[in-house]
Scaffold this motif. Structure first.
Motif, short mmCIF file in Angstrom:
data_model
loop_
_atom_site.label_atom_id
_atom_site.label_comp_id
_atom_site.label_asym_id
_atom_site.label_seq_id
_atom_site.Cartn_x
_atom_site.Cartn_y
_atom_site.Cartn_z
N TYR A 32 2.29 -4.87 -1.00
CA TYR A 32 1.47 -6.08 -0.99
C TYR A 32 0.23 -5.83 -1.83
O TYR A 32 -0.45 -4.83 -1.65
CB TYR A 32 1.07 -6.42 0.45
CG TYR A 32 2.25 -6.67 1.36
CD1 TYR A 32 2.81 -5.63 2.09
CD2 TYR A 32 2.79 -7.93 1.48
CE1 TYR A 32 3.90 -5.85 2.91
CE2 TYR A 32 3.88 -8.17 2.31
CZ TYR A 32 4.43 -7.11 3.02
OH TYR A 32 5.50 -7.34 3.83
N MET A 34 -3.32 -7.55 -3.60
CA MET A 34 -4.29 -8.63 -3.49
C MET A 34 -5.44 -8.44 -4.45
O MET A 34 -5.76 -7.31 -4.82
CB MET A 34 -4.85 -8.69 -2.06
CG MET A 34 -3.83 -9.13 -1.03
SD MET A 34 -3.99 -8.14 0.46
CE MET A 34 -2.29 -7.87 0.91
N TYR A 36 -9.51 -9.64 -4.65
CA TYR A 36 -10.63 -10.24 -3.94
C TYR A 36 -11.80 -10.38 -4.91
O TYR A 36 -11.98 -9.58 -5.82
CB TYR A 36 -11.08 -9.35 -2.77
CG TYR A 36 -10.13 -9.36 -1.60
CD1 TYR A 36 -9.05 -8.50 -1.54
CD2 TYR A 36 -10.33 -10.23 -0.54
CE1 TYR A 36 -8.18 -8.50 -0.47
CE2 TYR A 36 -9.46 -10.24 0.56
CZ TYR A 36 -8.40 -9.37 0.57
OH TYR A 36 -7.55 -9.39 1.64
N LEU A 46 -10.58 -13.64 -0.59
CA LEU A 46 -9.24 -13.50 -1.13
C LEU A 46 -8.98 -14.51 -2.24
O LEU A 46 -9.16 -15.71 -2.07
CB LEU A 46 -8.21 -13.68 -0.01
CG LEU A 46 -6.74 -13.57 -0.43
CD1 LEU A 46 -6.42 -12.14 -0.87
CD2 LEU A 46 -5.83 -13.97 0.73
N TYR A 49 -2.67 -13.23 -3.81
CA TYR A 49 -1.88 -12.31 -3.01
C TYR A 49 -0.45 -12.32 -3.57
O TYR A 49 0.12 -13.38 -3.80
CB TYR A 49 -1.90 -12.76 -1.55
CG TYR A 49 -0.67 -12.41 -0.77
CD1 TYR A 49 0.22 -13.39 -0.36
CD2 TYR A 49 -0.41 -11.08 -0.45
CE1 TYR A 49 1.36 -13.05 0.35
CE2 TYR A 49 0.72 -10.75 0.26
CZ TYR A 49 1.61 -11.73 0.65
OH TYR A 49 2.74 -11.40 1.35
N ARG A 92 -1.41 -2.59 0.09
CA ARG A 92 -0.98 -1.90 1.30
C ARG A 92 0.54 -1.78 1.31
O ARG A 92 1.23 -2.48 0.57
CB ARG A 92 -1.45 -2.65 2.55
CG ARG A 92 -0.73 -3.97 2.82
CD ARG A 92 -1.18 -4.54 4.15
NE ARG A 92 -0.46 -5.74 4.53
CZ ARG A 92 0.66 -5.74 5.23
NH1 ARG A 92 1.21 -4.60 5.63
NH2 ARG A 92 1.25 -6.88 5.55
N ARG A 96 1.64 -0.39 7.21
CA ARG A 96 0.21 -0.25 7.50
C ARG A 96 -0.51 -1.50 7.05
O ARG A 96 -0.43 -1.87 5.90
CB ARG A 96 -0.33 0.98 6.77
CG ARG A 96 -1.82 1.25 6.90
CD ARG A 96 -2.15 2.56 6.22
NE ARG A 96 -3.55 2.73 5.91
CZ ARG A 96 -4.46 3.26 6.71
NH1 ARG A 96 -4.11 3.67 7.90
NH2 ARG A 96 -5.72 3.38 6.33
N ARG A 97 -1.21 -2.13 7.95
CA ARG A 97 -1.83 -3.41 7.61
C ARG A 97 -3.22 -3.27 7.02
O ARG A 97 -3.75 -4.21 6.47
CB ARG A 97 -1.83 -4.30 8.83
CG ARG A 97 -0.42 -4.67 9.28
CD ARG A 97 -0.42 -5.58 10.46
NE ARG A 97 -1.07 -6.84 10.14
CZ ARG A 97 -1.46 -7.70 11.07
NH1 ARG A 97 -1.29 -7.43 12.32
NH2 ARG A 97 -2.05 -8.82 10.72
N ALA A 98 -3.84 -2.11 7.17
CA ALA A 98 -5.14 -1.93 6.54
C ALA A 98 -4.95 -1.83 5.03
O ALA A 98 -3.89 -1.43 4.55
CB ALA A 98 -5.81 -0.67 7.07
N LEU A 99 -5.97 -2.19 4.30
CA LEU A 99 -5.89 -2.24 2.84
C LEU A 99 -6.54 -1.01 2.21
O LEU A 99 -7.52 -0.48 2.73
CB LEU A 99 -6.60 -3.50 2.32
CG LEU A 99 -6.00 -4.83 2.79
CD1 LEU A 99 -6.88 -5.98 2.31
CD2 LEU A 99 -4.59 -4.99 2.26
N PHE A 101 -8.48 -0.13 -1.21
CA PHE A 101 -9.18 -0.88 -2.25
C PHE A 101 -9.42 -0.04 -3.49
O PHE A 101 -9.59 1.19 -3.41
CB PHE A 101 -10.54 -1.35 -1.74
CG PHE A 101 -10.47 -2.54 -0.85
CD1 PHE A 101 -10.24 -2.41 0.51
CD2 PHE A 101 -10.64 -3.81 -1.37
CE1 PHE A 101 -10.18 -3.52 1.33
CE2 PHE A 101 -10.58 -4.93 -0.55
CZ PHE A 101 -10.35 -4.78 0.80
N GLY A 102 -9.47 -0.72 -4.64
CA GLY A 102 -10.04 -0.13 -5.82
C GLY A 102 -11.56 -0.17 -5.71
O GLY A 102 -12.10 -0.77 -4.78
#
Lengths: 111, 115
Positions: A32, A34, A36, A46, A49, A92, A96-99, A101-102
């Motif tokens: 997944y 995304m 932001y 957001l 996605y 993600r 695992r639902r936590a993201l 990030f760059g």
């Protein structure tokens, strides 16, 4: 090496330009993806996605995912001064639902 | 999109005191919420995953006794920074996705300054 790499910028473009923002990643389990937008001292908003590979378009924004290259992009057409912000890619895996990030790319669109 | 509300947006506290930050999902139920920390010009780093009705899961290196998380209902998670020190000064952000959701929606963030 970070799991997600993103050029911090700043990236300065004239109004009306096409902006290309990119991230590379190392974890092949990411499914997944995304993008932001974060204005100074605010929470991320957001924008786009995408699941797995492919393109997705929403108004002036186009998100691309190339899983074979572990590379994702966000294109902004007809950029506006109001697009000036920090753009964060995030991703993600399924389990695992936590993201992750760059580091974010700071964009400045000059009027 | 879904709305996540975080309060307060800014807080200044004295060293040694505790500060509570609230994160609410306004139009959906969130079985899981996430707490991130962001230093200036850096990315968001996950601190912990807050699960409704059970203990939070902390990331490696995050002190669970210092950062107390409570997720007592499907719409509210709280982060309490205990015995705050100047090095705890940062931007704290929560997110929630709801049951089965794949996107994550973020609160407005809380800027904590410990003096």
């Amino acid at each position: 090496q970070k799991e997600v790499e993103q050029d911090p910028g700043p990236l300065s473009v004239p109004e009306g330009a096409i902006v290309s923002l990119n991230c590379t990643y190392s974890n092949s389990a990411f499914q997944y993806f995304m993008w932001y937008r974060q204005y100074s001292r605010k929470g991320p908003e957001l924008l786009m996605y995408t699941y797995s590979s492919g393109n997705k378009e929403d108004g002036r924004f186009t998100a691309q995912v190339d899983k074979s290259s572990k590379y994702i992009s966000l294109f902004i057409r007809d950029s506006q001064p109001s697009d000036s912000a920090t753009y964060l890619c995030a991703m993600r895996n399924t389990g695992r639902r936590a993201l992750t990030f760059g580091s974010g790319t700071r964009l400045q669109v000059q009027p | 999109g879904a709305v996540v509300s975080q309060h307060p947006s800014r807080v200044i506290c004295k060293s040694g005191t505790s500060v509570k930050i609230e994160c609410r999902s306004l139009d959906f139920q969130a079985t899981t919420m996430f707490w991130y920390r962001q230093f200036p010009k850096q990315s968001l780093m996950l601190m912990a995953t807050s699960n409704e009705g059970s203990k939070a899961t902390y990331e490696q290196g995050v002190e669970k006794d210092k950062f107390l998380i409570n997720h007592a209902s499907l719409t509210l998670s709280t982060l309490t920074v205990t015995s705050a020190h100047p090095e705890d000064s940062s931007f704290y952000i929560c997110s929630a996705g709801g049951t089965g959701a794949t996107e994550a929606f973020f609160g407005q963030g809380t800027r904590l300054t410990v003096v």
